[in-house]
Design a protein around this motif. Structure first.
Motif, mmCIF file in Angstrom:
data_model
loop_
_atom_site.group_PDB
_atom_site.id
_atom_site.type_symbol
_atom_site.label_atom_id
_atom_site.label_comp_id
_atom_site.label_asym_id
_atom_site.label_seq_id
_atom_site.Cartn_x
_atom_site.Cartn_y
_atom_site.Cartn_z
ATOM 1 N N ALA A 1 -71.167 -21.678 6.373
ATOM 2 C CA ALA A 1 -71.710 -23.024 6.167
ATOM 3 C C ALA A 1 -72.748 -23.023 5.045
ATOM 4 N N VAL A 2 -73.555 -21.965 4.976
ATOM 5 C CA VAL A 2 -74.578 -21.860 3.937
ATOM 6 C C VAL A 2 -73.928 -21.672 2.567
ATOM 7 N N THR A 3 -72.954 -20.789 2.508
ATOM 8 C CA THR A 3 -72.235 -20.566 1.244
ATOM 9 C C THR A 3 -71.567 -21.850 0.773
ATOM 10 N N ASP A 4 -70.941 -22.573 1.688
ATOM 11 C CA ASP A 4 -70.268 -23.828 1.328
ATOM 12 C C ASP A 4 -71.267 -24.854 0.790
ATOM 13 N N ALA A 5 -72.414 -24.968 1.449
ATOM 14 C CA ALA A 5 -73.415 -25.944 1.016
ATOM 15 C C ALA A 5 -73.912 -25.645 -0.391
ATOM 16 N N PHE A 6 -74.237 -24.376 -0.653
ATOM 17 C CA PHE A 6 -74.696 -23.985 -1.989
ATOM 18 C C PHE A 6 -73.603 -24.205 -3.034
#
Length: 445
Positions: free
Chosen positions: A239-244
């Motif tokens: 989720a963090v990778t996708d957001a960035f």
């Protein structure tokens, strides 16, 4: 204008909270008071509101309490910063507050772990109040740390999407975007270039924008931040990778970091009447519920629309959620009047009419599930979007940490470095940031 005094000081307050509480030693965090709440007594209540309308609203809230509890008198002290509160909580004494209200949810972890505020769990249990069924899920979460509920929600903030309905119509867009791909398409369609700048920008994606912080974005992606052992998960959570990744893609597609920053530097500030959404220079805006009143007061020459923020395409079924934060209240561990203080805290945070009246007065989101549904709420129909976001069980917040919001600052810095091109290897950047977060937390224990 609701929210101005709060939002302008959040970053400073969070830093001060962590620094001062790092050396706090206030004793036990569980209430062991023996005072008689039925006896005639005077409490001292410190809060952070400073705008005249907000101060008046607090006085009205307290007046309602004193009417129902004629034996308890409350000395109200406003415009108190977190650093002043923390110093008083450490020192104690006759002039120290019995009850405090802070805008800084990031400080909850340190408030609880240091023992500065008492654990309210036994008091809730004794009163027969279940926090899980009384408060919205996210608000219940950000008022506790490691099983210690040392704080309670006192109104909240919900983040959504403001959009220029007039610009939407001109661009042939009929509805606000619900998924990230729709959002991306609309942002590009709403962007009107003018030489090397913009006549109208569809959306300002940069993290230095107005409320476009990493945690506000990530609220739509559902990050975990920490695992069960307390270790950072930002390097392993997709989720963090996708957001960035998706934010950076939008930055690039809308003209690139440098062009966007040059445009942003010439726009109005967040709290003035020349906010770029209010002037029509930016067609969509990520912001909190307070923006509606401020935008309407600015009398824009377009119709304002409000909707939940879009969600990642693979989470389309969760559209309607958002990022939640807000004001907290708690009882000082140094107070000798904790039973009477609980009467005050219980009233201002769980009495439905009291919460509704306070919400109506300062235009923040009610902080109980009952108040969110109250027919006594008075609001612009568009404000209901934020009520629904607050009540949505999929809405989220940033978890409390022992050193406050330091981990969020680390994530935000990576965001600045990644969007600007200073960091090009996101995987390596996340791994480094996660290690830094773990180190900082270990040093705080």
């Amino acid at each position: 204008m609701p929210g101005i005094s709060r939002k302008a000081t959040l970053a400073i307050a969070a830093t001060a909270s962590v620094a001062l509480l790092a050396t706090a030693c206030t004793g036990q965090s569980s209430s062991s008071a023996e005072d008689d709440p039925a006896a005639d007594t005077t409490l001292t209540f410190w809060h952070a509101w400073s705008a005249p309308a907000e101060v008046a609203a607090v006085k009205s809230l307290i007046a309602g309490f004193e009417k129902t509890h004629p034996n308890i008198h409350v000395n109200v002290v406003g415009n108190m910063t977190d650093d002043k509160m923390n110093q008083a909580l450490r020192a104690g004494g006759s002039k120290a507050p019995d009850v405090i209200s802070s805008f800084t949810t990031n400080g909850v972890g340190k408030f609880c772990s240091s023992g500065a505020l008492v654990d309210l769990n036994p008091l809730f249990e004794k009163a027969g109040i279940d926090p899980a069924t009384t408060f919205p899920k996210a608000m219940s979460e950000y008022t506790q740390y490691d099983g210690n509920r040392c704080a309670v929600p006192l109104l909240g903030d919900a983040y959504g999407l403001y959009y220029n309905k007039t610009a939407f119509k001109k661009a042939g867009i009929t509805d606000p975007p619900k998924t990230w791909s729709e959002f991306e398409t609309d942002a590009k369609k709403l962007t009107i270039a003018q030489g090397d700048t913009y006549k109208q920008l569809g959306f300002m994606p940069n993290y230095h924008g107005w409320e476009t912080t990493t945690e506000h974005y990530m609220g739509q992606f559902g990050p975990t931040y920490f695992d069960a052992s307390g270790k950072s998960t930002i390097a392993t959570d997709p989720a963090v990778t996708d957001a960035f990744t998706l934010q950076k893609k939008l930055v690039d597609e809308l003209g690139g970091f440098k062009k966007l920053e040059k445009f942003r530097s010439g726009l109005g500030d967040e709290w003035g009447p020349k906010h770029p959404f209010q002037t029509g220079q930016v067609a969509m805006q990520l912001d909190g519920e307070w923006r509606l009143g401020m935008a309407l007061e600015a009398k824009p020459d377009f119709e304002i629309g409000v909707a939940p923020l879009p969600v990642p395409d693979d989470q389309a079924d969760q559209y309607g959620k958002g990022y939640i934060t807000g004001t907290i209240a708690g009882i000082a561990a140094t107070s000798k009047k904790q039973n009477a203080a609980w009467e005050l805290v219980q009233y201002i945070t769980t009495d439905t009419d009291a919460v509704v009246g306070f919400s109506n007065a300062i235009h923040n989101v009610p902080s109980t599930l009952a108040a969110l549904k109250s027919p006594k709420l008075k609001y612009d129909p568009r404000f209901k979007t934020f009520l629904d976001i607050a009540a949505n069980p999929n809405s989220s917040t940033s978890p409390a940490s022992i050193n406050g919001g330091v981990y969020l600052t680390t994530v935000q810095q990576l965001g600045y470095d990644y969007e600007s091109g200073k960091v090009t290897d996101l995987k390596a950047g996340l791994k480094k940031a996660a290690a830094q977060i773990d180190t900082d937390i270990a040093q705080a224990k």
